[in-house]
Structures are given as C-alpha cells and as structure tokens.
Design an enzyme around this catalytic site. Structure first.
Site, PDB file in Angstrom:
ATOM      1  CG  PHE A  29      -2.273   0.702   0.861  1.00 49.56           C
ATOM      2  CD1 PHE A  29      -3.180   0.125  -0.009  1.00 49.56           C
ATOM      3  CD2 PHE A  29      -2.560   1.954   1.382  1.00 49.56           C
ATOM      4  CE1 PHE A  29      -4.366   0.772  -0.342  1.00 49.56           C
ATOM      5  CE2 PHE A  29      -3.742   2.615   1.051  1.00 49.56           C
ATOM      6  CZ  PHE A  29      -4.645   2.010   0.196  1.00 49.56           C
ATOM      7  CG  HIS A  34       6.153   2.690   1.354  1.00 45.52           C
ATOM      8  ND1 HIS A  34       4.812   2.991   1.432  1.00 45.52           N
ATOM      9  CD2 HIS A  34       6.413   1.885   2.422  1.00 45.52           C
ATOM     10  CE1 HIS A  34       4.286   2.389   2.487  1.00 45.52           C
ATOM     11  NE2 HIS A  34       5.227   1.718   3.110  1.00 45.52           N
ATOM     12  N   GLY A 144      12.749   3.722   7.179  1.00 45.47           N
ATOM     13  CA  GLY A 144      12.285   5.085   7.427  1.00 45.47           C
ATOM     14  C   GLY A 144      12.399   5.472   8.898  1.00 45.47           C
ATOM     15  CE  LYS A 146       4.438   7.289  10.619  1.00 39.96           C
ATOM     16  NZ  LYS A 146       3.896   5.961  10.443  1.00 39.96           N
ATOM     17  CG  ASP A 147       7.866   2.522  11.303  1.00 40.98           C
ATOM     18  OD1 ASP A 147       6.855   2.309  11.971  1.00 40.98           O
ATOM     19  OD2 ASP A 147       7.826   2.755  10.071  1.00 40.98           O
ATOM     20  CG  MET A 181       3.141  10.837   3.407  1.00 41.77           C
ATOM     21  SD  MET A 181       3.970  10.772   1.822  1.00 41.77           S
ATOM     22  CE  MET A 181       3.504  12.376   1.193  1.00 41.77           C
TER      23      MET A 181
HETATM   24  P1  AMP Z   1       5.652  -0.199   6.184  1.00 40.41           P
HETATM   25  O1  AMP Z   1       5.138  -0.557   4.838  1.00 40.41           O
HETATM   26  O2  AMP Z   1       4.731   0.673   6.978  1.00 40.41           O
HETATM   27  O3  AMP Z   1       6.194  -1.379   6.951  1.00 40.41           O
HETATM   28  O4  AMP Z   1       6.916   0.726   5.912  1.00 40.41           O
HETATM   29  C1  AMP Z   1       7.999   0.259   5.138  1.00 40.41           C
HETATM   30  C2  AMP Z   1       9.170   1.191   5.316  1.00 40.41           C
HETATM   31  O5  AMP Z   1       8.785   2.512   4.897  1.00 40.41           O
HETATM   32  C3  AMP Z   1       9.619   1.328   6.793  1.00 40.41           C
HETATM   33  O6  AMP Z   1      11.033   1.389   6.840  1.00 40.41           O
HETATM   34  C4  AMP Z   1       8.997   2.627   7.208  1.00 40.41           C
HETATM   35  O7  AMP Z   1       9.682   3.268   8.259  1.00 40.41           O
HETATM   36  C5  AMP Z   1       9.077   3.429   5.923  1.00 40.41           C
HETATM   37  N1  AMP Z   1       8.108   4.514   5.939  1.00 40.41           N
HETATM   38  C6  AMP Z   1       6.782   4.425   6.202  1.00 40.41           C
HETATM   39  N2  AMP Z   1       6.212   5.651   6.188  1.00 40.41           N
HETATM   40  C7  AMP Z   1       7.210   6.524   5.923  1.00 40.41           C
HETATM   41  C8  AMP Z   1       7.269   7.940   5.789  1.00 40.41           C
HETATM   42  N3  AMP Z   1       6.192   8.718   5.938  1.00 40.41           N
HETATM   43  N4  AMP Z   1       8.459   8.513   5.503  1.00 40.41           N
HETATM   44  C9  AMP Z   1       9.581   7.732   5.370  1.00 40.41           C
HETATM   45  N5  AMP Z   1       9.587   6.402   5.484  1.00 40.41           N
HETATM   46  C10 AMP Z   1       8.425   5.798   5.758  1.00 40.41           C
END
Ligand code: AMP
Length: 281
Positions: A29, A34, A144, A146-147, A181
C-alpha cells in the site's frame, strides 16, 4: 521489473545481479514515503529489491492484520515506474512454512515505547527482517525514521548477528499539512484526518521550546501531551523523550539529543510520529 514469490525464484534473480543490491522492506500500500526509500536505494545501489509482505507475526491479536490495506497492482505500477529491478511478494506459507519454530529476539531496545505497547511486535519484525536479509542478501537496506524504534532495533540485530549489511535511515515524508505519511492514514475520515495534524503540530511546538533552550524532558513531553489532549478526536497513548540510541527515558536532554516520540489514537486508528531533537544524527 521481475516479480517473484518463492525462494528459488528469488535466489535465481538475485544471482543474476552483478554489483551492489539495495533492499527496501515494505508491507505494501505504497505511498511517497516508501518511494523516497526506493529513490535513496536507487541512488546508492546498482540494483533495488523491494519486498512486499504484510507480516502476520508483527500484528497483535487485537490489531489490524485482516483490515490492513492492500493494493498489489497499484504497488507494482509505482515500483515499475520508480525503476525497481525486483519485487519479492512472499506468501505467509513461504515465510512461515508449517513447523516454523525459529525466532529472532532483540532484548533491551525492544522493551520501551512501541515494544511496551505492542507485546511481540518486534519479535515479529526482527524475525521477518532477518529472513528478508538472508533471502535477498543485500549490501544495504533502507528504513524510514518514521518507525524510529524499528531503526534502533534493526541496527542492533544487524550488529549482533553480523549481517554484512549497511542500514540506511531515510527521513520522514509528510503530507503538506505535516501529517507523517502512513498506509494507515487511509482509515481516517475527513474530521479525523484534520485532527491527525495535531501529532506533527505538537512535535513542532516541543521543538520550538527545545530550540529556545528547554532541556527538561518532562516539560518537552508535557507540551506534546497538552496539545494532544486538547484535540477531542485524539487520544494520547504515550509520549516519550528518550535517548536516541538506548531509548531509555531522559530527565534532561544532553549533547546526545533526544528522540521525542508518541503514539496517538485518532478514532480506532493508531498513529505514531517522532522528531529527533539535537544530537549529531
Ligand atoms: P511499512 O510498509 O509501513 O512497513 O513501511 C515500510 C518502510 O517505509 C519502513 O522502513 C517505514 O519506516 C518506511 N516509511 C513508512 N512511512 C514513511 C514515511 N512517511 N516517511 C519515510 N519512510 C516511511
């Protein structure tokens, strides 16, 4: 761009790469956050592999695994346009075949913050990321900010297990109004979406105080807490001012800086956000 599901397909495609390989692990998604990781990976590596896997073991029993948003065709179109070489979309059966019984567990840095609120979450994260690392064998992996705790935990695991992989941390991408995001933002109705800007607004207020010389961790947290509490649609789960590497709660922010982070419910949607204050990173 190749899309593969099974391990033999992954290995065959991986073998064909010459030069450096960058891995971007995701749960799909995809949004501009990402894609910023993908762009960074493209800039630093000869080949880019993106994994898309909604990892069941990092969701708690009362969390949103089944409802987690998915749109593989759209994700693949975005990744193709971004110039990705290989997309790995394993199934739960590929990652956790029958009889699976090996877990990766990082200790201290998984205990506070998200780890405290989401028991077992990081055990699922480190196990799946270790399996993504051994499957893809990248030179670099992109995560990211973000986490924020995830980054600390993955760096710890990478050191402790001697993975020869450089962890690259990318800045948080935000909507124009400041909301970080997230795939989960799609759960928010218009009123909640508007209320959700309180997370970044409260972090900006705390940063402004920090820049004016405030170093008392409780006071910085109180600035965030008061603003979140004043927003009727938001409910603060925690706010923390912690050491950016050890994640232990601070009394006073020193030259190492601080990770100011929070989790907030807006309706049933759990949102996280953070700022790094001061420090060298
Ligand atoms: P996820 O699909 O939520 O597991 O995120 C996959 C990767 O994208 C992880 O390393 C997250 O930290 C990164 N990520 C998610 N949202 C953001 C964002 N707004 N800005 C930068 N990286 C992000």
């Amino acid at each position: 761009m190749q899309t593969v599901t099974t391990l033999p397909e992954l290995w065959a495609n991986r073998k064909a790469f010459s030069g450096t390989v960058g891995l971007v692990p995701t749960m799909g998604f995809l949004h501009a956050g990402h894609l910023s990781l993908v762009r960074q990976a493209k800039a630093e590596c000869d080949h880019v592999v993106v994994s898309i896997f909604v990892n069941p073991t990092q969701f708690g029993p009362s969390e949103d695994l089944d409802a987690y948003p998915r749109d593989l065709p759209h994700d693949l179109a975005l990744l193709e346009e971004a110039g990705v070489d290989l997309v790995w979309t394993p199934t739960p059966e590929v990652m956790y075949p029958q009889g699976f019984q090996t877990w990766v567990e990082v200790e201290e840095v998984t205990r506070p913050l998200e780890g405290g609120m989401r028991p077992g979450h990081f055990r699922g994260v480190t196990t799946i990321v270790a399996k993504l690392f051994t499957g893809v064998q990248p030179d670099k992996a992109f995560f990211g900010q973000k986490d924020a705790q995830q980054v600390v935990v993955i760096k710890q695991m990478t050191r402790d297990l001697n993975f020869p992989i450089k962890i690259v941390v990318c800045p948080i991408r935000r909507e124009p109004d400041g909301l970080a995001m997230s795939s989960r933002n799609t759960y928010l109705d218009p009123a909640q979406r508007e209320a959700a800007t309180v997370l970044s607004r409260s972090l900006i207020a705390a940063r402004t105080a920090f820049e004016s010389g405030e170093r008392d961790a409780d006071k910085l947290c109180a600035i965030v807490a008061e603003m979140i509490t004043a927003e009727p649609l938001a409910e603060l789960q925690y706010v923390s001012c912690a050491h950016p590497q050890t994640l232990t709660e601070l009394e006073t922010v020193d030259e190492d800086g601080a990770l100011l982070s929070m989790a907030v419910y807006v309706g049933k949607t759990r949102l996280i956000d953070n700022f790094l204050l001061g420090g060298t990173e």
